[in-house]
Design an enzyme around this catalytic site. Sequence first.
Site, short mmCIF file in Angstrom:
data_model
loop_
_atom_site.label_atom_id
_atom_site.label_comp_id
_atom_site.label_asym_id
_atom_site.label_seq_id
_atom_site.Cartn_x
_atom_site.Cartn_y
_atom_site.Cartn_z
N TYR A 23 0.89 -0.91 0.48
CA TYR A 23 0.26 -0.27 0.28
C TYR A 23 0.13 1.53 -0.29
O TYR A 23 1.62 1.85 0.98
CB TYR A 23 -0.54 -0.08 1.16
CG TYR A 23 -2.26 -0.79 1.44
CD1 TYR A 23 -2.21 -2.25 -0.34
CD2 TYR A 23 -2.50 -1.65 1.97
CE1 TYR A 23 -3.46 -3.13 -0.25
CE2 TYR A 23 -3.24 -2.48 2.45
CZ TYR A 23 -3.55 -3.31 1.40
OH TYR A 23 -4.46 -4.27 1.51
N PRO A 46 -16.12 -3.71 1.84
CA PRO A 46 -17.15 -4.68 2.29
C PRO A 46 -18.42 -3.76 1.59
O PRO A 46 -19.53 -3.74 1.92
CB PRO A 46 -16.93 -4.51 4.31
CG PRO A 46 -15.50 -3.37 3.92
CD PRO A 46 -14.22 -3.69 2.93
N1 LIG Z 1 -6.64 -8.54 -0.05
C1 LIG Z 1 -6.83 -8.17 -0.56
O1 LIG Z 1 -6.37 -8.72 -1.96
C2 LIG Z 1 -7.27 -6.66 -0.93
C3 LIG Z 1 -7.59 -5.87 -1.47
C4 LIG Z 1 -8.16 -4.48 -1.63
C5 LIG Z 1 -8.95 -4.04 0.41
N2 LIG Z 1 -7.81 -5.17 1.40
C6 LIG Z 1 -8.37 -4.19 3.12
O2 LIG Z 1 -9.53 -4.55 2.73
C7 LIG Z 1 -9.87 -3.20 3.27
C8 LIG Z 1 -11.12 -2.71 2.94
O3 LIG Z 1 -11.10 -2.16 1.35
P1 LIG Z 1 -11.44 -1.02 0.85
O4 LIG Z 1 -11.07 0.37 2.33
O5 LIG Z 1 -10.68 -0.85 -0.41
O6 LIG Z 1 -12.38 -1.11 0.81
P2 LIG Z 1 -14.39 -0.35 1.33
O7 LIG Z 1 -13.47 -0.51 3.06
O8 LIG Z 1 -15.13 -1.71 1.12
O9 LIG Z 1 -14.66 1.19 1.04
C9 LIG Z 1 -14.19 2.20 1.36
C10 LIG Z 1 -14.21 3.52 0.58
O10 LIG Z 1 -15.31 3.55 1.52
C11 LIG Z 1 -15.64 4.26 2.04
N3 LIG Z 1 -16.81 5.07 3.21
C12 LIG Z 1 -16.21 4.41 4.71
N4 LIG Z 1 -16.85 4.29 5.18
C13 LIG Z 1 -17.64 5.91 4.93
C14 LIG Z 1 -18.47 6.36 5.15
N5 LIG Z 1 -19.38 6.69 6.60
N6 LIG Z 1 -19.48 7.44 4.14
C15 LIG Z 1 -19.18 7.36 3.59
N7 LIG Z 1 -17.97 6.98 2.75
C16 LIG Z 1 -16.87 5.39 3.23
C17 LIG Z 1 -14.04 5.67 1.50
O11 LIG Z 1 -13.96 6.70 1.16
P3 LIG Z 1 -13.28 7.93 2.79
O12 LIG Z 1 -11.69 7.66 2.59
O13 LIG Z 1 -14.07 9.44 1.54
O14 LIG Z 1 -14.08 7.63 3.40
C18 LIG Z 1 -13.57 4.38 0.77
O15 LIG Z 1 -13.24 5.10 -0.41
C19 LIG Z 1 -8.72 -2.28 3.16
O16 LIG Z 1 -8.77 -0.91 3.57
C20 LIG Z 1 -7.71 -3.13 2.74
O17 LIG Z 1 -6.77 -3.04 4.17
C21 LIG Z 1 -7.37 -6.13 0.53
#
Ligand SMILES: NC(=O)c1ccc[n+]([C@@H]2O[C@H](COP(=O)([O-])OP(=O)(O)OC[C@H]3O[C@@H](n4cnc5c(N)ncnc54)[C@H](OP(=O)(O)O)[C@@H]3O)[C@@H](O)[C@H]2O)c1
Length: 290
Positions: free
Chosen positions: A66, A216
């Site tokens: 990251y 998620p």
């Molecule tokens: N193993 C893998 O291959 C893999 C791949 C992808 C991700 N991951 C892990 O999974 C974690 C979660 O995935 P992710 O962060 O990509 O996606 P996510 O949790 O599904 O969504 C994150 C997005 O949602 C927004 N968000 C969060 N809370 C919000 C709220 N209350 N209101 C409005 N918007 C909101 C965030 O924007 P803001 O910043 O503006 O809040 C961000 O753009 C990552 O942080 C990473 O650690 C692992």
Amino acid sequence: MTTRSTTLPGGTWSLGDPDVTRFGYGAMQLAGPWVMGPPADHDGAVAVLREAVELGITHIDTSEAYGPHVTNRLIREALHPYPEGLHLVTKVGATRDEQGGWPPARRPDDLRRAVHENLATLGLEALDVVNLRLGDADGPQPGSLAEAFEALVELQQDGLVRHLGVSNATAAQVAEAQAIAPIVCVQNMYNLAHRHDDELVDRLAAQGVAYVPFFPLGGFSPLQSAALSAVASRLGATSMSVALAWLLQRSPNILLIPGTSSTAHLRENVVGAALSLSAEDLRELDTIGR
Ligand SMILES: NC(=O)c1ccc[n+]([C@@H]2O[C@H](COP(=O)([O-])OP(=O)(O)OC[C@H]3O[C@@H](n4cnc5c(N)ncnc54)[C@H](OP(=O)(O)O)[C@@H]3O)[C@@H](O)[C@H]2O)c1
């Protein structure tokens, strides 16, 4: 700084020996756009990490990829020396190229180097949990993980890694890993609209293994669905809250790692995930991904 005993929604889950809060935090969104480079707001990113610990979160998901190197260094800057009870989960198996791609790096030498890099940037002598990331940007891909997973088992035997997991894995690869050594978690893409791992979630629950959904909230494309909006407006909640609460209610082995770069969103998500969904809500939400 110390971690607090949790009143977070979902309680705790044993990830290997340590108990972690089922409500965790995913650090990927703290890096720059498309997970490359430093954050636009460095102090804001540090504040989000400190707020996560203040809220009682004891599970933070990260990766040396990251940024690359960015989120691990932010975590160290914000939280080192780490409070007792905080567990950092990292992943190895992919690196970054100059275009922001995620080429695989799963040869034993790559994995050894990646574990040592994670140890150095996080400032740790051993990593709590390391996930072997498989597949590619299109999702899990078939093929044996044996050589790569056995390399991580060796690093575990060397005392550099406490517990192992797999990520972006097919059900067959999960079973192959389990035939080699115990795993404590599987981190795959899963949410209200992407239910391809339903059977795997249930199988792992029966085995006491955590299932940690990435994206998620939909990841780079926020979840959108008429049924989700309808349930959320009936409950006077946001779609994000319903999506997180649904995951917590879906199965006790599901651990949340929603990502955000905003302390306000982090707090909102903690409150939102505590929403109680009725049988009728769940039936309606079930229509989205099936
Ligand atoms: N193993 C893998 O291959 C893999 C791949 C992808 C991700 N991951 C892990 O999974 C974690 C979660 O995935 P992710 O962060 O990509 O996606 P996510 O949790 O599904 O969504 C994150 C997005 O949602 C927004 N968000 C969060 N809370 C919000 C709220 N209350 N209101 C409005 N918007 C909101 C965030 O924007 P803001 O910043 O503006 O809040 C961000 O753009 C990552 O942080 C990473 O650690 C692992």
